[in-house]
Design a protein around this motif. Structure first.
Motif, PDB file in Angstrom:
ATOM      1  N   UNK A  42       0.835  -1.210   0.000  1.00  0.00           N
ATOM      2  CA  UNK A  42       0.000   0.000   0.000  1.00  0.00           C
ATOM      3  C   UNK A  42       0.866   1.255   0.000  1.00  0.00           C
ATOM      4  N   UNK A  43       1.902   1.256   0.823  1.00  0.00           N
ATOM      5  CA  UNK A  43       2.775   2.438   0.906  1.00  0.00           C
ATOM      6  C   UNK A  43       3.441   2.715  -0.431  1.00  0.00           C
ATOM      7  N   UNK A  44       4.023   1.697  -1.045  1.00  0.00           N
ATOM      8  CA  UNK A  44       4.764   1.908  -2.280  1.00  0.00           C
ATOM      9  C   UNK A  44       3.840   2.154  -3.475  1.00  0.00           C
ATOM     10  N   UNK A  45       2.636   1.607  -3.461  1.00  0.00           N
ATOM     11  CA  UNK A  45       1.692   1.921  -4.524  1.00  0.00           C
ATOM     12  C   UNK A  45       1.372   3.416  -4.520  1.00  0.00           C
ATOM     13  N   UNK A  46       1.157   3.961  -3.338  1.00  0.00           N
ATOM     14  CA  UNK A  46       0.863   5.400  -3.233  1.00  0.00           C
ATOM     15  C   UNK A  46       2.072   6.236  -3.658  1.00  0.00           C
ATOM     16  N   UNK A  47       3.262   5.852  -3.190  1.00  0.00           N
ATOM     17  CA  UNK A  47       4.464   6.622  -3.517  1.00  0.00           C
ATOM     18  C   UNK A  47       4.760   6.574  -5.011  1.00  0.00           C
ATOM     19  N   UNK A  48       4.757   5.382  -5.587  1.00  0.00           N
ATOM     20  CA  UNK A  48       5.070   5.257  -7.012  1.00  0.00           C
ATOM     21  C   UNK A  48       3.975   5.859  -7.883  1.00  0.00           C
ATOM     22  N   UNK A  49       2.713   5.711  -7.478  1.00  0.00           N
ATOM     23  CA  UNK A  49       1.622   6.278  -8.266  1.00  0.00           C
ATOM     24  C   UNK A  49       1.666   7.798  -8.268  1.00  0.00           C
ATOM     25  N   UNK A  50       2.158   8.398  -7.189  1.00  0.00           N
ATOM     26  CA  UNK A  50       2.287   9.861  -7.164  1.00  0.00           C
ATOM     27  C   UNK A  50       3.269  10.334  -8.232  1.00  0.00           C
ATOM     28  N   UNK A  51       4.397   9.637  -8.349  1.00  0.00           N
ATOM     29  CA  UNK A  51       5.356   9.991  -9.403  1.00  0.00           C
ATOM     30  C   UNK A  51       4.795   9.698 -10.786  1.00  0.00           C
ATOM     31  N   UNK A  52       4.162   8.532 -10.930  1.00  0.00           N
ATOM     32  CA  UNK A  52       3.601   8.182 -12.230  1.00  0.00           C
ATOM     33  C   UNK A  52       2.507   9.139 -12.673  1.00  0.00           C
ATOM     34  N   UNK A  53       1.682   9.595 -11.737  1.00  0.00           N
ATOM     35  CA  UNK A  53       0.631  10.555 -12.078  1.00  0.00           C
ATOM     36  C   UNK A  53       1.226  11.879 -12.527  1.00  0.00           C
ATOM     37  N   UNK A  54       2.252  12.326 -11.819  1.00  0.00           N
ATOM     38  CA  UNK A  54       2.914  13.583 -12.199  1.00  0.00           C
ATOM     39  C   UNK A  54       3.523  13.487 -13.592  1.00  0.00           C
ATOM     40  N   UNK A  55       4.144  12.363 -13.897  1.00  0.00           N
ATOM     41  CA  UNK A  55       4.776  12.203 -15.211  1.00  0.00           C
ATOM     42  C   UNK A  55       3.746  12.060 -16.320  1.00  0.00           C
ATOM     43  N   UNK A  56       2.758  11.181 -16.124  1.00  0.00           N
ATOM     44  CA  UNK A  56       1.789  10.918 -17.181  1.00  0.00           C
ATOM     45  C   UNK A  56       0.829  12.087 -17.398  1.00  0.00           C
ATOM     46  N   UNK A  57       0.614  12.915 -16.376  1.00  0.00           N
ATOM     47  CA  UNK A  57      -0.278  14.065 -16.557  1.00  0.00           C
ATOM     48  C   UNK A  57       0.257  15.029 -17.603  1.00  0.00           C
ATOM     49  N   UNK A  58       1.564  15.263 -17.568  1.00  0.00           N
ATOM     50  CA  UNK A  58       2.161  16.127 -18.578  1.00  0.00           C
ATOM     51  C   UNK A  58       2.155  15.470 -19.952  1.00  0.00           C
ATOM     52  N   UNK A  59       2.284  14.137 -19.988  1.00  0.00           N
ATOM     53  CA  UNK A  59       2.247  13.418 -21.268  1.00  0.00           C
ATOM     54  C   UNK A  59       0.848  13.456 -21.862  1.00  0.00           C
ATOM     55  N   UNK A  60      -0.162  13.143 -21.060  1.00  0.00           N
ATOM     56  CA  UNK A  60      -1.530  13.130 -21.554  1.00  0.00           C
ATOM     57  C   UNK A  60      -2.047  14.535 -21.827  1.00  0.00           C
ATOM     58  N   UNK A  61      -1.432  15.546 -21.201  1.00  0.00           N
ATOM     59  CA  UNK A  61      -1.842  16.913 -21.482  1.00  0.00           C
ATOM     60  C   UNK A  61      -1.532  17.349 -22.900  1.00  0.00           C
ATOM     61  N   UNK A  62      -0.561  16.688 -23.548  1.00  0.00           N
ATOM     62  CA  UNK A  62      -0.200  16.997 -24.942  1.00  0.00           C
ATOM     63  C   UNK A  62      -0.752  15.966 -25.913  1.00  0.00           C
ATOM     64  N   UNK A  63      -1.702  15.173 -25.460  1.00  0.00           N
ATOM     65  CA  UNK A  63      -2.282  14.145 -26.323  1.00  0.00           C
ATOM     66  C   UNK A  63      -3.036  14.807 -27.481  1.00  0.00           C
ATOM     67  N   UNK A  64      -2.916  14.302 -28.722  1.00  0.00           N
ATOM     68  CA  UNK A  64      -3.586  14.925 -29.877  1.00  0.00           C
ATOM     69  C   UNK A  64      -5.108  14.976 -29.696  1.00  0.00           C
ATOM     70  N   UNK A  65      -5.658  16.174 -29.728  1.00  0.00           N
ATOM     71  CA  UNK A  65      -7.102  16.320 -29.560  1.00  0.00           C
ATOM     72  C   UNK A  65      -7.870  15.736 -30.744  1.00  0.00           C
ATOM     73  N   UNK A  66      -7.256  15.737 -31.929  1.00  0.00           N
ATOM     74  CA  UNK A  66      -7.946  15.216 -33.096  1.00  0.00           C
ATOM     75  C   UNK A  66      -8.288  13.735 -32.929  1.00  0.00           C
TER      76      UNK A  66
END
Length: 294
Positions: free
Chosen positions: A162-186
């Protein structure tokens, strides 16, 4: 009409065959520094490897740098029996595998809501996930200890998961949010016009395109969790629940441990992660070079 003057053949600058140019002094300095850095990285692995197959007598007579006079598996056998190494490997594989899969899944869902769903306060939420990654683990031990103690999860692998899922998911969310923010709208608009729901857009459009990035995160989360030491040491008190790094550190304080057994424990601790890396090396390389979005 003026004709271009062609310099004689002796005056032309010729390049060496094969397109190679002469190395300058600065290039040799860089090569030398890289070689020294590689030597500094390889030297500890060499010491661990050669001393793992020495007997204590061989180590005392020949020293740590010499090759073993004869292969001796006493140190490996001692460590294998003392810690029940297959059990520790299974604990590490189970914890790291569950954490990697769940952390990637949660990161993808969070990032899809933040980066593509465009929830309100997106910047503040991403900043909150970034701050969560900056917290030192030492600051989390005291409150987490009493929390898991009160719910009966202390000395359980699920507390560490549980501890490491929360810790790793926090980093993964931060990284993927910037990636998905540039996802092609088309692409998203075309899928929406075809009648796809948000759930279908996530699994049939976003997930296949971002699979290389998710694969890289999965590999990193597995290795990071495998190498963690402080939290498993704190929350896994019983010997049956300990991971490989914890088992190695516990035995290093044992008076019966000699240098050859310590080297053997380090070697056995490296081998599983090395095998995992070699198996997924192509996936890791392909994920890094492919980029987040094709």
């Amino acid at each position: 009409m003026a004709t271009a003057m062609i310099p004689p053949a002796s005056a032309r600058k010729t390049r060496p065959r094969g397109g190679m140019t002469r190395r300058r002094g600065r290039d040799w300095v860089v090569i030398g520094l890289v070689a020294l850095g590689a030597l500094a990285i390889v030297a500890p692995f060499y010491l661990v490897l050669v001393n793992s197959f020495k007997s204590p007598v061989d180590y005392a007579t020949s020293g740590p740098l010499a090759l073993p006079q004869a292969l001796d598996f006493t140190g490996i056998g001692k460590f294998w029996e003392r810690v029940n190494f297959p059990e520790k490997v299974w604990n590490s594989v189970f914890i790291s595998g569950i954490v990697a899969v769940l952390a990637v899944l949660i990161s993808m869902l969070n990032a899809f809501a933040i980066g593509i769903g465009r929830v309100k306060g997106r910047t503040s939420i991403v900043l909150l996930f970034l701050l969560a990654n900056l917290l030192p683990q030492e600051a989390l031990l005291y409150p987490l200890y009493y929390m898991f103690k009160s719910v009966g999860l202390y000395d359980s692998v699920w507390a560490v998961i549980i501890i490491f899922v929360v810790i790793q998911a926090a980093f993964g969310t931060y990284l993927l949010s910037s990636v998905y923010g540039t996802f092609p709208k088309e692409v998203l608009e075309a899928a929406s016009l075809d009648g796809a729901s948000r759930w279908q857009i996530l699994w049939r459009v976003v997930f296949p395109i971002s699979r290389p990035t998710l694969s890289v995160l999965l590999i990193f989360f597995f290795i990071w969790t495998w190498n963690e030491f402080l939290i498993p040491l704190t929350f896994l008190a019983s010997n049956a629940n300990q991971t490989v790094p914890v088992a190695i550190s516990v035995l290093q304080g044992d008076r019966l441990m000699d240098v050859t057994t310590t080297s053997a424990s380090a070697l056995l601790g490296i081998i599983p992660t090395l095998i995992f890396f070699l198996i997924f090396q192509r996936t890791l390389t392909r994920g890094i070079t492919a980029g987040a979005v094709k």
